[in-house]
Motif scaffolding. Structure first.
Motif, PDB file in Angstrom:
ATOM      1  N   TYR A 170       0.848  -1.190   0.000  1.00 61.36           N
ATOM      2  CA  TYR A 170       0.000   0.000   0.000  1.00 61.36           C
ATOM      3  C   TYR A 170       0.884   1.241   0.000  1.00 61.36           C
ATOM      4  N   LEU A 171       0.552   2.192  -0.859  1.00 59.42           N
ATOM      5  CA  LEU A 171       1.241   3.470  -0.923  1.00 59.42           C
ATOM      6  C   LEU A 171       0.219   4.586  -0.692  1.00 59.42           C
ATOM      7  N   GLN A 172       0.470   5.439   0.252  1.00 63.32           N
ATOM      8  CA  GLN A 172      -0.458   6.500   0.634  1.00 63.32           C
ATOM      9  C   GLN A 172      -0.552   7.559  -0.459  1.00 63.32           C
ATOM     10  N   PRO A 173      -1.739   7.734  -1.102  1.00 62.09           N
ATOM     11  CA  PRO A 173      -1.850   8.677  -2.216  1.00 62.09           C
ATOM     12  C   PRO A 173      -1.650  10.135  -1.809  1.00 62.09           C
ATOM     13  N   THR A 174      -2.230  10.521  -0.666  1.00 62.04           N
ATOM     14  CA  THR A 174      -2.105  11.896  -0.177  1.00 62.04           C
ATOM     15  C   THR A 174      -2.034  11.851   1.351  1.00 62.04           C
ATOM     16  N   PRO A 175      -1.638  12.950   1.987  1.00 62.52           N
ATOM     17  CA  PRO A 175      -1.592  12.970   3.460  1.00 62.52           C
ATOM     18  C   PRO A 175      -2.947  12.735   4.119  1.00 62.52           C
ATOM     19  N   LYS A 176      -4.047  12.902   3.381  1.00 69.07           N
ATOM     20  CA  LYS A 176      -5.377  12.714   3.945  1.00 69.07           C
ATOM     21  C   LYS A 176      -5.798  11.238   3.994  1.00 69.07           C
ATOM     22  N   HIS A 177      -5.076  10.405   3.291  1.00 72.27           N
ATOM     23  CA  HIS A 177      -5.443   8.992   3.222  1.00 72.27           C
ATOM     24  C   HIS A 177      -4.817   8.190   4.361  1.00 72.27           C
ATOM     25  N   HIS A 178      -5.279   6.953   4.490  1.00 73.15           N
ATOM     26  CA  HIS A 178      -4.750   6.019   5.491  1.00 73.15           C
ATOM     27  C   HIS A 178      -3.225   5.983   5.389  1.00 73.15           C
ATOM     28  N   ARG A 179      -2.556   6.122   6.512  1.00 73.75           N
ATOM     29  CA  ARG A 179      -1.101   6.183   6.441  1.00 73.75           C
ATOM     30  C   ARG A 179      -0.486   4.794   6.271  1.00 73.75           C
ATOM     31  N   VAL A 180       0.694   4.764   5.728  1.00 68.73           N
ATOM     32  CA  VAL A 180       1.439   3.512   5.597  1.00 68.73           C
ATOM     33  C   VAL A 180       2.019   3.169   6.960  1.00 68.73           C
ATOM     34  N   GLU A 181       1.656   2.016   7.480  1.00 72.45           N
ATOM     35  CA  GLU A 181       2.163   1.584   8.774  1.00 72.45           C
ATOM     36  C   GLU A 181       3.471   0.824   8.655  1.00 72.45           C
ATOM     37  N   LYS A 182       3.701   0.238   7.475  1.00 71.32           N
ATOM     38  CA  LYS A 182       4.929  -0.546   7.292  1.00 71.32           C
ATOM     39  C   LYS A 182       5.229  -0.693   5.812  1.00 71.32           C
ATOM     40  N   TYR A 183       6.499  -0.555   5.454  1.00 69.41           N
ATOM     41  CA  TYR A 183       6.966  -0.880   4.114  1.00 69.41           C
ATOM     42  C   TYR A 183       7.620  -2.259   4.165  1.00 69.41           C
ATOM     43  N   TYR A 184       7.124  -3.163   3.338  1.00 66.77           N
ATOM     44  CA  TYR A 184       7.657  -4.518   3.310  1.00 66.77           C
ATOM     45  C   TYR A 184       8.790  -4.619   2.286  1.00 66.77           C
ATOM     46  N   SER A 185       9.708  -5.512   2.540  1.00 72.73           N
ATOM     47  CA  SER A 185      10.869  -5.690   1.664  1.00 72.73           C
ATOM     48  C   SER A 185      10.511  -6.546   0.456  1.00 72.73           C
ATOM     49  N   ALA A 186      11.351  -6.460  -0.562  1.00 71.51           N
ATOM     50  CA  ALA A 186      11.170  -7.307  -1.743  1.00 71.51           C
ATOM     51  C   ALA A 186      11.256  -8.777  -1.358  1.00 71.51           C
ATOM     52  N   GLU A 187      12.092  -9.083  -0.382  1.00 65.03           N
ATOM     53  CA  GLU A 187      12.245 -10.474   0.069  1.00 65.03           C
ATOM     54  C   GLU A 187      10.942 -10.988   0.681  1.00 65.03           C
ATOM     55  N   PHE A 188      10.254 -10.122   1.410  1.00 64.24           N
ATOM     56  CA  PHE A 188       8.972 -10.532   1.990  1.00 64.24           C
ATOM     57  C   PHE A 188       8.012 -10.982   0.898  1.00 64.24           C
TER      58      PHE A 188
END
Length: 283
Positions: free
Chosen positions: A227-245
C-alpha cells in the motif's frame, strides 16, 4: 517504520502521449490515472490499461483510495462503444474493465458492465476481457448479469484483512466480499482473482488468515502489493515490506494452494493481468 521507499520508472513521453490521445479522443477514464497507480508508465509502455467505467466519482469513501468521492454521474450508454473503439485503436488483446462503486444505481452498474463486454466483443470477438467488479452489495441479480457476460476472468478485491476492513473500507464488508467471490466461483466457469494490500497495519498472521479465507471460497489467483499512501489525507502507511517478503509470501501462497500469484512492492490487482494464470502455473 522501515525507511524503504519503492521506486518507479520514469514515464516514456511518447507512450504517454499515444495513450492519452486515444483516451481523450474517446472521453475515457483509466483507473491507472484516477487511482495514481505506480505502474501506469510501465503498463502504458506495453500498450495496456485498465478502463474505469461508470464515471470517475465513487459513491463510497475508502480510506486508501485516490478516486474522487461524490454523487454518481448519469450513466452514459455510449461509453461502451467508446471503450470498444479505444480497445481497437490500441490493438489490445487483453483488457481489464473496472468501475467506481455505484450504490446509487438499482443494479449497481452491473448491466453497464455487461453492455461494455458485449460491445467490445462485437468489435473483437477473440479479445480476452477481465472484469474487476465492486461487490454490488451482494445483489444476486446484479452478480448474475456479470456472470452472463462473456468474460475470460472475474475479479473482486478483498483489499485488506478482517480487522482493518471496516476502517479501510467503511461502506464495504469483509464477509460480503468473500460471498461475492464465492458466488463468482460457484456460478461461473472462469478463473476468479482477488487482491490484498499490505502495509495498512495488518500482522503477517492476519494476512495469511485472509489468504486462507480467499482459498476457502474458491479463489484461485491472488495479487499482493505494498500500500502506498496517495495523499496525506489517506490512510497512512504503517509498514513498508521488503522485496524479500514478497518473494516469501508468493511461495507461501503457492504452497497454500493458489494456482497463480503475483506479489511485489508495486504489484496491483491488474498488474500484468494478461500474464497471471496464463498457464495456471508458476512463471
Amino acid at each position: 517504520m522501515s525507511l524503504f521507499k519503492p521506486k518507479v520508472k520514469a514515464p516514456n513521453p511518447d507512450f504517454l502521449q499515444h495513450m492519452n490521445t486515444i483516451l481523450e479522443k474517446n472521453s475515457l477514464t483509466t483507473v491507472c490515472e484516477a487511482a495514481a497507480c505506480p505502474n501506469r508508465a510501465e503498463c502504458y509502455a506495453r500498450g495496456s490499461a485498465t478502463f474505469m467505467i461508470l464515471g470517475n466519482r465513487c459513491t463510497r469513501k475508502c480510506t486508501f483510495c485516490n478516486v474522487e468521492t461524490g454523487s454518481g454521474e448519469v450513466v452514459d450508454e455510449s461509453e461502451a462503444q467508446r471503450v470498444a473503439n479505444a480497445v481497437a485503436e490500441l490493438a489490445l488483446e487483453y483488457v481489464v474493465i473496472t468501475s467506481v462503486d455505484r450504490d446509487d444505481l438499482a443494479d449497481y452498474g452491473a448491466a453497464h458492465f455487461k453492455r461494455c463486454v458485449e460491445t467490445i466483443k462485437r468489435v473483437n470477438p477473440h479479445i480476452k476481457i477481465e472484469l474487476l467488479t465492486p461487490d454490488f452489495k451482494y445483489d444476486k441479480s446484479s452478480l448474475e448479469l456479470i456472470i452472463e457476460s462473456d468474460v475470460y476472468k472475474l475479479a473482486h478485491n478483498q483489499e485488506t484483512v478482517r480487522s482493518l476492513s471496516k476502517s479501510v473500507r467503511p461502506q464495504s464488508d469483509y464477509g460480503r466480499s468473500l460471498k461475492v467471490l464465492e458466488y463468482y466461483v460457484k456460478h461461473s466457469n472462469v478463473g476468479v482473482k482477488s487482491s490484498l494490500m499490505v502495509g495498512l497495519g495488518e500482522s503477517e498472521s492476519e494476512l495469511k488468515e485472509s489468504m486462507h479465507d480467499l482459498l476457502d471460497v474458491g479463489v484461485s489467483e491472488l495479487t499482493l502489493g505494498q500500500y502506498l499512501q496517495p495523499t496525506p489525507k489517506h490512510h497512512r502507511v504503517e509498514k513498508y515490506y521488503s522485496a524479500e517478503f514478497f518473494e516469501d509470501i508468493k511461495e507461501e501462497a503457492y504452497s497454500m494452494g493458489f494456482k497463480a500469484v503475483a506479489a511485489g512492492v508495486l504489484v496491483r490487482s491488474s498488474y500484468f493481468a494478461e500474464k497471471l494464470g496464463e498457464n495456471d502455473e508458476r512463471s
